[in-house]
Design an enzyme around this catalytic site. Structure first.
Site, mmCIF file in Angstrom:
data_model
loop_
_atom_site.group_PDB
_atom_site.id
_atom_site.type_symbol
_atom_site.label_atom_id
_atom_site.label_comp_id
_atom_site.label_asym_id
_atom_site.label_seq_id
_atom_site.Cartn_x
_atom_site.Cartn_y
_atom_site.Cartn_z
ATOM 1 N N ASP A 97 43.702 -7.214 7.715
ATOM 2 C CA ASP A 97 42.545 -6.317 7.762
ATOM 3 C C ASP A 97 42.124 -5.960 6.344
ATOM 4 O O ASP A 97 42.964 -5.666 5.499
ATOM 5 C CB ASP A 97 42.903 -5.053 8.550
ATOM 6 N N HIS B 117 32.429 3.383 3.765
ATOM 7 C CA HIS B 117 33.651 3.880 4.410
ATOM 8 C C HIS B 117 34.728 4.127 3.353
ATOM 9 O O HIS B 117 35.386 5.176 3.368
ATOM 10 C CB HIS B 117 34.138 2.871 5.451
ATOM 11 N N GLU C 8 37.981 2.474 14.533
ATOM 12 C CA GLU C 8 37.285 1.940 13.358
ATOM 13 C C GLU C 8 36.379 0.813 13.809
ATOM 14 O O GLU C 8 36.819 -0.117 14.498
ATOM 15 C CB GLU C 8 38.285 1.432 12.301
ATOM 16 N N GLU D 8 34.652 -2.426 13.183
ATOM 17 C CA GLU D 8 34.805 -3.553 12.262
ATOM 18 C C GLU D 8 34.286 -4.827 12.909
ATOM 19 O O GLU D 8 34.184 -4.923 14.136
ATOM 20 C CB GLU D 8 36.296 -3.781 11.917
ATOM 21 N N ASP E 297 39.834 -1.176 15.109
ATOM 22 C CA ASP E 297 41.138 -0.993 14.467
ATOM 23 C C ASP E 297 41.560 0.461 14.665
ATOM 24 O O ASP E 297 41.451 1.291 13.770
ATOM 25 C CB ASP E 297 40.997 -1.348 12.979
ATOM 26 N N LYS F 267 48.341 2.065 12.185
ATOM 27 C CA LYS F 267 47.325 1.066 12.494
ATOM 28 C C LYS F 267 47.799 -0.012 13.456
ATOM 29 O O LYS F 267 46.983 -0.720 14.024
ATOM 30 C CB LYS F 267 46.913 0.355 11.190
HETATM 31 MN MN MN Z 1 40.737 -1.060 9.477
#
Ligand code: MN
Length: 438
Positions: free
Chosen positions: A133, A140, A205, A207, A239, A259
């Site tokens: 990632d 961000h 998140e 993405e 995420d 995460k």
């Molecule tokens: Mn991320």
């Protein structure tokens, strides 16, 4: 043919004999994304989304409707073999599928190979060897950096290095699979010692995911000019992040248990070919920023390497659904708010000789717009939990509650092109579970 070229498969006049494909928000005949699906009692197999149907690729191959060299690659329970195809072969397959689904002469033979998408379950498209990632959403990075380090939001490496870390492939899940709230260590600011419990600051998140194509041998980097040929497709990637665990654990080695408890992907692999009409120039860097180092700079990549997609996040709570409220739009913004292109991410990842393999997954990092309406996480939208967001029906949110459902969407829009979408990346938060001992 270059990777941003538009051809007959993108022609706005091209229509499918699958009626639901005309004007379909995600899957008109100009898209043709690949996925792995199953019907009840059946094995997972490869398919192509067209309108509200799925074309069974294995059935097509078995009926000798596809080129002989591609047919065996459609037989597996993952798309890894198809993802390994060179771009030229993938483009040939796209042309064939586009013909099969648009030329009425093929209808009688192909129509029995269509299934109602509503009757199918979607699976992960690939066996993911590795997942990495990145952190290329510069707004961000600034917003989060400011919360963690108010005087020093962007570290000096940011404008030279596409920052990334190795994530966890085993916990990537397809859209629709719920997420169990994780337990972990967090240290409340006023406490002397950390506590262990369910995350109180669970976040999403927004993405984009990149599916790796052919990839490279160990010790053999991918030049920036060739990077696009190593991308098999794109998806949405949520995420999920436990901000309380993250704040306590992230130094000195970066994200770990904050995460890796789950990441959700949209199940359809939108090919680089489908996105060709939506390629745009990489936005110019602000005055005073350094140019990318030569190994990350390519004129074609700078001219065509960004993605003209609009990204959206919707939220519903259990109470909202019970009361029949429509989802709340949390954010909407362009995918072009990336400091590095996806091609630069690929090249940087392989620049030390690290081998990327077909079916590997790369995340861009959270993509936020400069304006609040385009922020890609609750951490940003709620200013780190200080500014609650009002939901329809009177609830408020700073972070996710049990029963909340988050949906990510992406849509390509460009003048003269039929718009396409990625399909939903959706998951619901379930209450934490812990087998209390003793
Ligand atoms: Mn991320």
């Amino acid at each position: 043919m270059s990777w941003w070229s538009v051809d007959a498969t993108h022609d706005p006049e091209r229509a499918s004999w699958v009626e639901s494909a005309q004007g379909h928000g995600d899957f008109p005949v100009q898209n043709l994304p690949f996925g792995i699906f199953s019907i009840e009692g059946g094995h997972p197999r490869a398919g192509v989304a067209i309108g509200d149907k799925i074309l069974d690729l294995f059935a097509c191959a078995s009926a000798e409707l596809l080129l002989a060299d591609v047919a065996p690659l459609c037989a597996g329970e993952t798309l890894n073999a198809l993802m390994a195809l060179p771009g030229e072969a993938r483009r040939a397959l796209r042309h064939r599928l586009s013909d099969l689904l648009s030329d009425p002469a093929h209808r009688a033979r192909v129509e029995p190979m269509l299934l109602d998408a509503a009757d199918c379950v979607m699976h992960l498209p690939a066996r993911i060897g590795d997942y990495s990632d990145f952190y290329v959403g510069i707004h961000h990075a600034n917003n989060i950096g400011r919360q963690f380090r108010p005087d020093n939001p962007l570290l000096p490496n940011y404008k030279y290095v596409p920052i990334g870390y190795h994530g966890r492939a085993s916990s990537v899940r397809p859209s629709g699979e719920p997420l169990v709230r994780p337990w972990g260590q967090r240290k409340p600011p006023e406490a002397d010692a950390p506590v262990f419990g369910p995350s109180a600051r669970l976040d999403y998140e927004l993405e984009l995911g990149v599916w790796v194509g052919p990839g490279n041998d160990l010790g053999t980097p991918i030049p920036i000019g060739a990077a696009a040929e190593h991308i098999a497709g794109f998806c949405l990637l949520n995420d999920w992040s436990a901000r309380d665990f993250q704040a306590w654990e992230y130094q000195p080695l970066g994200p770990f248990l904050a995460k890796n408890f789950q990441s959700t992907v949209s199940p359809w692999v939108v090919t680089p070919e489908a996105l060709a009409p939506f390629r745009i120039a990489q936005p110019a860097r602000p005055q005073g920023d350094p140019a990318p180092l030569p190994y990350l700079h390519d004129g074609d990549d700078q001219a065509h390497g960004a993605l003209g997609l609009v990204l959206e996040v919707d939220l519903t709570s259990a109470a909202m659904r019970a009361a029949g409220h429509a989802p709340l739009r949390l954010s909407r913004g362009p995918a072009s708010n990336m400091y590095w292109t996806v091609q630069q991410i690929v090249t940087h990842h392989a620049s030390n000789g690290c081998n990327l393999q077909p079916g590997d997954l790369l995340g861009t990092g959270t993509i936020s717009a400069p304006e609040r309406e385009g922020y890609g996480s609750l951490m940003e939208l709620s200013s780190g939990g200080r500014d609650p967001i009002a939901l329809p029906g009177g609830e408020v949110r700073t972070f996710l509650e049990d029963g909340d459902e988050v949906t990510l969407r992406a849509r390509g829009e460009a003048a003269g092109a039929v718009p396409i979408g990625f399909g939903a990346c959706q998951a619901r938060v379930l209450a934490a579970r812990w087998a209390e001992s003793g």
